[in-house]
Design an enzyme around this catalytic site. Structure first.
Site, PDB file in Angstrom:
ATOM      1  N   SER A  23      -7.245 -13.897  -5.021  1.00 10.84           N
ATOM      2  CA  SER A  23      -7.567 -14.279  -3.642  1.00 10.84           C
ATOM      3  C   SER A  23      -8.619 -15.393  -3.621  1.00 10.84           C
ATOM      4  O   SER A  23      -8.515 -16.347  -2.844  1.00 10.84           O
ATOM      5  CB  SER A  23      -8.092 -13.073  -2.859  1.00 10.84           C
ATOM      6  OG  SER A  23      -7.039 -12.173  -2.606  1.00 10.84           O
ATOM      7  N   ARG A  27      -7.972 -19.505  -2.585  1.00  9.55           N
ATOM      8  CA  ARG A  27      -8.769 -20.140  -1.524  1.00  9.55           C
ATOM      9  C   ARG A  27      -9.513 -21.360  -2.055  1.00  9.55           C
ATOM     10  O   ARG A  27      -9.544 -22.411  -1.413  1.00  9.55           O
ATOM     11  CB  ARG A  27      -9.772 -19.131  -0.959  1.00  9.55           C
ATOM     12  CG  ARG A  27      -9.136 -18.130  -0.021  1.00  9.55           C
ATOM     13  CD  ARG A  27     -10.059 -16.942   0.206  1.00  9.55           C
ATOM     14  NE  ARG A  27      -9.563 -16.055   1.238  1.00  9.55           N
ATOM     15  CZ  ARG A  27      -8.540 -15.205   1.095  1.00  9.55           C
ATOM     16  NH1 ARG A  27      -7.896 -15.134  -0.052  1.00  9.55           N
ATOM     17  NH2 ARG A  27      -8.162 -14.431   2.084  1.00  9.55           N
ATOM     18  N   SER A 144      -0.714 -10.052   9.435  1.00 12.32           N
ATOM     19  CA  SER A 144      -1.252 -10.446   8.125  1.00 12.32           C
ATOM     20  C   SER A 144      -2.464 -11.352   8.329  1.00 12.32           C
ATOM     21  O   SER A 144      -2.405 -12.315   9.090  1.00 12.32           O
ATOM     22  CB  SER A 144      -0.189 -11.191   7.309  1.00 12.32           C
ATOM     23  OG  SER A 144      -0.780 -11.769   6.163  1.00 12.32           O
ATOM     24  N   SER A 145      -3.539 -11.029   7.636  1.00 17.37           N
ATOM     25  CA  SER A 145      -4.749 -11.862   7.726  1.00 17.37           C
ATOM     26  C   SER A 145      -4.532 -13.203   7.036  1.00 17.37           C
ATOM     27  O   SER A 145      -5.306 -14.139   7.227  1.00 17.37           O
ATOM     28  CB  SER A 145      -5.927 -11.146   7.078  1.00 17.37           C
ATOM     29  OG  SER A 145      -5.763 -11.112   5.667  1.00 17.37           O
ATOM     30  N   ASP A 289      -4.383  -3.465  -0.530  1.00 14.50           N
ATOM     31  CA  ASP A 289      -3.901  -3.593  -1.917  1.00 14.50           C
ATOM     32  C   ASP A 289      -4.326  -2.423  -2.798  1.00 14.50           C
ATOM     33  O   ASP A 289      -3.857  -2.302  -3.931  1.00 14.50           O
ATOM     34  CB  ASP A 289      -4.375  -4.912  -2.536  1.00 14.50           C
ATOM     35  CG  ASP A 289      -3.699  -6.116  -1.890  1.00 14.50           C
ATOM     36  OD1 ASP A 289      -2.830  -5.912  -1.022  1.00 14.50           O
ATOM     37  OD2 ASP A 289      -4.048  -7.257  -2.251  1.00 14.50           O
ATOM     38  N   ARG A 320       6.138  -1.080   0.439  1.00 14.05           N
ATOM     39  CA  ARG A 320       5.361  -0.231  -0.474  1.00 14.05           C
ATOM     40  C   ARG A 320       5.332   1.225  -0.025  1.00 14.05           C
ATOM     41  O   ARG A 320       5.141   2.132  -0.847  1.00 14.05           O
ATOM     42  CB  ARG A 320       3.928  -0.782  -0.608  1.00 14.05           C
ATOM     43  CG  ARG A 320       3.899  -2.070  -1.404  1.00 14.05           C
ATOM     44  CD  ARG A 320       2.500  -2.658  -1.544  1.00 14.05           C
ATOM     45  NE  ARG A 320       2.545  -3.787  -2.479  1.00 14.05           N
ATOM     46  CZ  ARG A 320       1.549  -4.648  -2.666  1.00 14.05           C
ATOM     47  NH1 ARG A 320       0.437  -4.529  -1.963  1.00 14.05           N
ATOM     48  NH2 ARG A 320       1.670  -5.625  -3.533  1.00 14.05           N
TER      49      ARG A 320
HETATM   50  O1  S3P Z   1      -5.857 -13.240   1.794  1.00 12.91           O
HETATM   51  C1  S3P Z   1      -5.607 -12.664   0.734  1.00 12.91           C
HETATM   52  O2  S3P Z   1      -5.990 -13.097  -0.363  1.00 12.91           O
HETATM   53  C2  S3P Z   1      -4.835 -11.403   0.797  1.00 12.91           C
HETATM   54  C3  S3P Z   1      -4.723 -10.705   1.976  1.00 12.91           C
HETATM   55  C4  S3P Z   1      -4.011  -9.411   2.100  1.00 12.91           C
HETATM   56  O3  S3P Z   1      -2.803  -9.620   2.807  1.00 12.91           O
HETATM   57  P1  S3P Z   1      -2.606  -9.239   4.365  1.00 12.91           P
HETATM   58  O4  S3P Z   1      -3.610  -9.950   5.151  1.00 12.91           O
HETATM   59  O5  S3P Z   1      -1.213  -9.716   4.654  1.00 12.91           O
HETATM   60  O6  S3P Z   1      -2.766  -7.755   4.480  1.00 12.91           O
HETATM   61  C5  S3P Z   1      -3.707  -8.800   0.735  1.00 12.91           C
HETATM   62  O7  S3P Z   1      -2.771  -7.775   0.866  1.00 12.91           O
HETATM   63  C6  S3P Z   1      -3.187  -9.848  -0.232  1.00 12.91           C
HETATM   64  O8  S3P Z   1      -2.890  -9.307  -1.474  1.00 12.91           O
HETATM   65  C7  S3P Z   1      -4.236 -10.915  -0.458  1.00 12.91           C
HETATM   66  C1  PEP Z   2       0.189  -8.467  -1.128  1.00 10.60           C
HETATM   67  C2  PEP Z   2      -0.100  -9.119  -2.252  1.00 10.60           C
HETATM   68  O1  PEP Z   2       0.112 -10.437  -2.477  1.00 10.60           O
HETATM   69  P1  PEP Z   2       0.724 -11.584  -1.553  1.00 10.60           P
HETATM   70  O2  PEP Z   2       0.769 -11.120  -0.132  1.00 10.60           O
HETATM   71  O3  PEP Z   2      -0.223 -12.741  -1.732  1.00 10.60           O
HETATM   72  O4  PEP Z   2       2.084 -11.905  -2.085  1.00 10.60           O
HETATM   73  C3  PEP Z   2      -0.729  -8.394  -3.381  1.00 10.60           C
HETATM   74  O5  PEP Z   2      -1.165  -9.048  -4.336  1.00 10.60           O
HETATM   75  O6  PEP Z   2      -0.788  -7.155  -3.365  1.00 10.60           O
END
Ligand code: S3P
Ligand code: PEP
Length: 426
Positions: A23, A27, A144-145, A289, A320
């Site tokens: 993550s 970024r 989704s964030s 996650d 999931r």
């Molecule tokens: O911004 C990020 O790095 C992430 C945000 C999350 O997703 P969501 O915002 O869709 O829940 C997470 O599940 C993903 O693995 C990584």
């Molecule tokens: C949700 C995940 O990844 P992404 O959404 O970036 O594919 C993750 O790594 O669990």
């Protein structure tokens, strides 16, 4: 179908060099590209999801295949909207089922030119990048964030800055805060101005020497191993107490499952305390996650649980919620679901399969969360184990390092549960 089966150590001991946070890596790559950074970020993750983003930015190709990387897909969609040129961005079959309309609508409201190449609301996308001015936008915060982080990161290069107002429940909020922290570290001015509103000033990014810390989501599988093994003494390098990563909260939750964290100069040390709760109730809205890690851990420790805030799990690498229920049933645990957002277990059991083959559904976290189950189910197999490269390419090597033996099994045609040819890999 390739699958792994294991021999397990009685005590899990060693020092693990965790992968860098994907993550943070993803970024920092976007921020650096937008800020025309002079210093390459150090210790970037070597996982697939970061590699594809590095390539996409560096190669500037017209057709970009982002494979299964959700963050890279969402972040690039916003990034390419402000970089002159015409591009098409696509991904795996699953990526083409993961929604992106909320982000596309928000970018279109900023005058971005984006078209769906195939199905309305889903990748692939045609993007004509150009200069965008920025203004106030409202978008849903409950899907989704990643859409929000993607928009925020382009805020500093918009002439008028950006105000993002979020409607509905805000899920995965620590990932939004991670974005804001990193943007501000790189000289941007971005902050919450109300409980549902973020303002990004039109202040450009600065170059910064930056080293990516280790991945707290990856750390969770080591906590899980410690929780399930009879004995454990593990050092995980490159993790800090005051992390920007929301998944660092896993340390506190695992302390309730008998794994204690000590912060040491090189990272953290995990040891078992032996005390277990009679049940675990937790909200995962901020830490989606970690859901697979805790569902599998609690079931195997025989700890009834109720986990809420799981509504985003259905649109991740796989559904999931369904995957967890199907695969845990093979191990004899009957997990229930409520409203697409709650998983709970009150101890209901069924007969476990003699040779459970855990399917991973192109989801790295299914493989990594179920492999520790080998400590309790010696006959377990993990199918398509290579999926871990999405976030943690050295996961299997690290298991070997602490004493797991891993054998590769290749299923022969028309197999019964027991038909397999095994070869010793390690
Ligand atoms: O911004 C990020 O790095 C992430 C945000 C999350 O997703 P969501 O915002 O869709 O829940 C997470 O599940 C993903 O693995 C990584
Ligand atoms: C949700 C995940 O990844 P992404 O959404 O970036 O594919 C993750 O790594 O669990």
């Amino acid at each position: 179908m390739k699958r792994y089966l294991f021999t397990t150590p009685s005590s899990v001991k060693g020092t693990i060099k965790l992968p860098a946070s994907k993550s943070i890596s993803n970024r920092v790559l976007i921020i650096n590209a937008l800020g025309k950074g002079t210093y390459p970020p150090e210790n970037l993750s070597d996982c697939d999801d970061t590699k594809v983003l590095i390539q996409a930015i560096a190669q500037g190709k017209q057709l970009i295949n982002i494979m299964a990387a959700g963050t890279a897909m969402r972040f690039l969609t916003a990034y390419l909207s402000v970089i002159p040129g015409e591009r098409t961005i696509t991904g795996t079959e699953r990526m083409q089922q993961r929604p992106i309309q909320i982000l596309v609508n928000a970018l279109r409201a900023l005058n971005a030119t984006i078209d769906y190449a195939d199905t309305e609301g889903f990748p692939p996308l045609h993007i004509q990048g150009g200069v965008l001015e920025g203004k106030e936008l409202t978008l849903q915060g409950n899907i989704s964030s990643q859409y929000i982080s993607a928009l925020l990161m382009i805020g500093p290069v918009l002439k008028n800055g950006l105000t993002v107002r979020l409607s509905g429940e805000i899920i995965s909020r620590p990932y939004i805060n991670l974005t804001l922290h990193l943007m501000n570290d790189f000289g941007a001015e971005a902050s919450w101005t109300a409980a549902d509103t973020i303002y990004v000033a039109p202040v450009p990014y600065k170059s910064l020497q930056f080293t990516v810390e280790s991945d707290w989501s990856a750390a969770s599988y080591w906590y899980q191993l410690a929780a399930l093994a009879p004995e454990a003494d593990l050092v995980l390098t490159g993790l800090f107490h005051k992390s920007y990563q929301g998944d660092s909260r896993g340390a506190e939750i695992f302390s309730r499952l008998g794994v204690q964290t000590e912060y040491i100069p090189q990272g953290i040390r995990l040891r078992k305390s032996g005390d277990l709760p009679s049940r675990l109730d937790e909200d995962f809205i901020d830490i989606p996650d970690l859901a697979q890690t805790f569902v599998v851990t609690c079931a195997l420790l025989n700890i009834p649980f109720r986990f809420t805030g799981l509504q985003s799990l259905k649109i991740k690498e796989t559904d999931r919620i369904a995957a967890l229920r199907t695969e845990l049933k093979k191990l004899g645990y009957l997990i229930s679901e409520e409203n697409d957002s709650v998983l709970f277990w009150n101890g209901e059991r069924c007969k476990p399969q003699a040779i459970p083959v855990i399917h991973t559904y192109e989801d790295h976290r299914m493989a990594m969360a179920f492999a520790p189950a080998a400590l309790r189910f010696p006959s377990i197999r993990i199918a398509e184990p290579q999926v871990v490269t999405k976030s943690y390419p050295t996961y299997w090597d690290h298991l070997r390092q602490v004493g797991f033996g891993i054998r590769i099994e290749t299923e022969i045609k028309f197999p019964k549960q027991t038909d397999s040819s095994a070869s010793l890999e390690n």
